[in-house]
Design an enzyme around this catalytic site. Structure first.
Site, PDB file in Angstrom:
ATOM      1  N   ARG A   1      -6.910   2.215  -3.282  1.00  9.36           N
ATOM      2  CA  ARG A   1      -8.083   2.230  -2.224  1.00  9.36           C
ATOM      3  C   ARG A   1      -8.682   3.111  -1.948  1.00  9.36           C
ATOM      4  NH1 ARG A   1      -8.156   0.540   4.314  1.00  9.36           N
ATOM      5  NH2 ARG A   1      -9.197  -1.447   3.308  1.00  9.36           N
TER       6      ARG A   1
ATOM      7  N   GLN B   1       0.612  -1.295   0.017  1.00  9.15           N
ATOM      8  CA  GLN B   1      -0.194   0.338   0.262  1.00  9.15           C
ATOM      9  C   GLN B   1       0.904   1.193  -0.006  1.00  9.15           C
ATOM     10  OE1 GLN B   1      -2.325   1.717   3.304  1.00  9.15           O
ATOM     11  NE2 GLN B   1      -4.185   1.456   1.914  1.00  9.15           N
TER      12      GLN B   1
ATOM     13  N   TYR C   1      -6.072  10.880   3.357  1.00  9.73           N
ATOM     14  CA  TYR C   1      -4.915  11.050   3.158  1.00  9.73           C
ATOM     15  C   TYR C   1      -5.040  12.084   1.887  1.00  9.73           C
ATOM     16  CZ  TYR C   1      -3.833   8.384   6.724  1.00  9.73           C
ATOM     17  OH  TYR C   1      -4.027   7.373   8.283  1.00  9.73           O
TER      18      TYR C   1
HETATM   19  C1  LIG Z   1      -4.590  -1.467  13.227  1.00  7.84           C
HETATM   20  C2  LIG Z   1      -5.247  -1.309  12.220  1.00  7.84           C
HETATM   21  C3  LIG Z   1      -4.708  -0.199  10.855  1.00  7.84           C
HETATM   22  C4  LIG Z   1      -4.975   0.133   9.375  1.00  7.84           C
HETATM   23  N1  LIG Z   1      -4.067   0.543   9.214  1.00  7.84           N
HETATM   24  C5  LIG Z   1      -4.469   1.195   7.817  1.00  7.84           C
HETATM   25  C6  LIG Z   1      -3.404   1.576   6.657  1.00  7.84           C
HETATM   26  O1  LIG Z   1      -2.557   1.256   7.185  1.00  7.84           O
HETATM   27  N2  LIG Z   1      -4.226   1.349   5.544  1.00  7.84           N
HETATM   28  C7  LIG Z   1      -5.180   1.539   5.500  1.00  7.84           C
HETATM   29  O2  LIG Z   1      -6.236   1.877   4.269  1.00  7.84           O
HETATM   30  N3  LIG Z   1      -6.306   1.547   6.615  1.00  7.84           N
HETATM   31  C8  LIG Z   1      -6.052   1.044   7.160  1.00  7.84           C
HETATM   32  N4  LIG Z   1      -6.495   0.249   8.547  1.00  7.84           N
HETATM   33  C9  LIG Z   1      -7.900  -0.132   8.144  1.00  7.84           C
HETATM   34  C10 LIG Z   1      -8.497  -1.277   7.549  1.00  7.84           C
HETATM   35  O3  LIG Z   1      -7.256  -1.745   6.235  1.00  7.84           O
HETATM   36  C11 LIG Z   1     -10.068  -1.527   7.866  1.00  7.84           C
HETATM   37  O4  LIG Z   1     -11.000  -1.108   6.621  1.00  7.84           O
HETATM   38  C12 LIG Z   1     -10.688  -1.665   8.552  1.00  7.84           C
HETATM   39  O5  LIG Z   1      -9.784  -1.934   9.426  1.00  7.84           O
HETATM   40  C13 LIG Z   1     -12.224  -1.850   8.239  1.00  7.84           C
HETATM   41  O6  LIG Z   1     -11.923  -3.597   8.725  1.00  7.84           O
HETATM   42  P1  LIG Z   1     -12.687  -4.830   9.373  1.00  7.84           P
HETATM   43  O7  LIG Z   1     -13.722  -4.100   9.772  1.00  7.84           O
HETATM   44  O8  LIG Z   1     -12.597  -6.013   9.365  1.00  7.84           O
HETATM   45  O9  LIG Z   1     -11.193  -4.238  10.415  1.00  7.84           O
HETATM   46  C14 LIG Z   1      -6.550   0.017   9.718  1.00  7.84           C
HETATM   47  C15 LIG Z   1      -7.285  -0.333  10.549  1.00  7.84           C
HETATM   48  C16 LIG Z   1      -6.831  -1.009  11.956  1.00  7.84           C
HETATM   49  C17 LIG Z   1      -7.518  -1.565  12.981  1.00  7.84           C
END
Ligand SMILES: Cc1cc2nc3c(=O)[nH]c(=O)nc-3n(C[C@H](O)[C@H](O)[C@H](O)COP(=O)(O)O)c2cc1C
Length: 376
Positions: free
Chosen positions: A232, A97, A184
């Site tokens: 994304r 990413q 971002y």
């Molecule tokens: C600890 C953590 C770090 C994350 N870091 C990113 C990231 O670096 N880039 C991004 O696009 N989304 C990031 N997200 C969002 C996740 O990709 C995901 O879209 C979000 O957790 C929702 O999905 P879930 O309900 O299955 O957790 C992060 C989420 C969590 C929990």
């Protein structure tokens, strides 16, 4: 037959199944270089059809948080290679990413302590970065007023994305996901209430607002090939001071149509409604709007896969894949605590709950010590 666990051809590459590990920042790279522990973390999760790496900064300027493994120095390229080779050896696929945070940063982590840069000169209200506190210790710091990039600098940043994409391929990634979500840099150009420019990237027309995102996509395609490019997006997202505006549907429909014309590998939608807004009525209406948009996107992406992430469950993933709304289903937090998530979903085994206290930073605890189900 249950399609979720069947192979899928993503721009000519066979994925073992349609479960995607969503990108997750874990902030465990002490020198901003991916370590052996990080490689092990991804290897443990290699049964995902596709892994998207944690956000990997494309430049020091693009960094908003300490300890993120970047993709702009030789040491960083070498650092990532162990992760990509391990995942490939286990039959997995992995995209990097590519991340530029724009204004969601702080002078303490910027080159020469300068102001963070953005498409805008407006501050990310309420935003936090992970930089250095006044006593020199790492910690959460409020974002500061950014400096608006000049027109020439925007061209340079487009080039930084292309260079980072080439570096990612050199590091062994199967492709790259341009981070156009979560408030971002790309969104700081797209959002007309944030973008306060007066050049060819200004908010005065849709074409101008989309220009930066599409220039980044085109530069990355030119460098690594369309089959290695994903993006994304988070329509209706609010993270890091993103206000809603009237033309959200029109903006993302136009952008996705343009991406479809370019036949990139995938478009990855993050539905933030369960993630930050909470399960209230606003969240429900946002989730409905996104569901509607997915149908519009699907029709405009004849050769491009559509991924949805955000509060995904096996039941929901199966239904959405089965009825053709999406091609691949993204799971975030469940992958933190369930390295063997695909096997657990397929077999109906219970899911372990992740410990939020170890999401970001710290040592190997909470990163590589969640066991697979059979070992419990
Ligand atoms: C600890 C953590 C770090 C994350 N870091 C990113 C990231 O670096 N880039 C991004 O696009 N989304 C990031 N997200 C969002 C996740 O990709 C995901 O879209 C979000 O957790 C929702 O999905 P879930 O309900 O299955 O957790 C992060 C989420 C969590 C929990």
């Amino acid at each position: 037959m249950n399609q979720l666990f069947q192979p899928y051809t993503l721009a000519g590459r066979t994925l073992a199944n349609r479960v995607v590990m969503a990108p997750m920042t874990r902030s465990r790279a002490p020198d901003d270089v991916a370590t052996e522990a990080i490689a092990l973390y991804y290897a443990q999760r290699a049964t995902a059809g596709l892994i998207v790496s944690e956000g990997t900064p494309i430049s020091r300027e693009g960094q908003g948080y300490l300890f993120n493994p970047g993709i702009y120095t030789k040491a960083q390229i070498d650092g990532w290679r162990l992760a990509t080779q391990s995942v490939r050896a286990l039959g997995g696929s992995m995209f990097a990413q590519l991340w530029h945070v724009g204004r969601v940063s702080h002078p303490s982590i910027q080159p020469d302590g300068k102001a963070p840069v953005s498409g805008s000169s407006r501050i990310a209200e309420g935003g936090m970065a992970y930089g250095y506190l006044e006593d020199g210790q790492p910690g959460m710091v409020p974002t500061t007023v950014p400096r608006q990039l000049t027109t020439a600098e925007v061209t340079r940043v487009v080039g930084d994305f292309a260079d980072a994409a080439a570096n990612a391929v050199e590091a062994g990634f199967d492709g790259v996901e341009i981070h156009g979500a979560n408030g971002y840099l790309l969104e700081q150009f797209l959002n007309p209430l944030v973008n306060d420019r007066d050049d060819r990237y200004a908010a005065d027309s849709m074409e101008n607002r989309l220009r930066f995102a599409l220039e980044v996509v085109d530069a990355v395609i030119a460098r690594v090939g369309r089959e290695r490019v994903g993006i994304r997006l988070s329509p209706y997202g609010r993270l890091y001071g993103m206000p809603h505006y009237d033309e959200i549907d029109a903006t993302y429909s136009a952008l996705v149509k343009a991406l479809g014309e370019r036949s990139i590998a995938y478009v990855h939608i993050m539905d933030q409604s369960g993630f930050i807004i909470g399960a209230d009525s606003t969240a429900n209406s946002v989730a409905e709007k996104i569901h509607h948009l997915l149908r519009v996107f699907r029709a405009d992406l004849p050769e491009t896969a559509l991924i949805l992430a955000g509060s995904m469950t096996r039941k929901r993933a199966e239904a959405l894949v089965e009825d053709g709304t999406i091609d691949l289903a993204g799971f975030g937090q469940p992958f933190i605590s369930n390295p063997d998530l695909v096997a657990r979903l397929r077999n109906g085994w219970p899911l372990a709950q992740p410990d939020r206290a170890t999401y970001y930073g710290g040592d190997a605890r909470g990163l590589i010590d969640y066991p697979p189900y059979s070992a419990q």
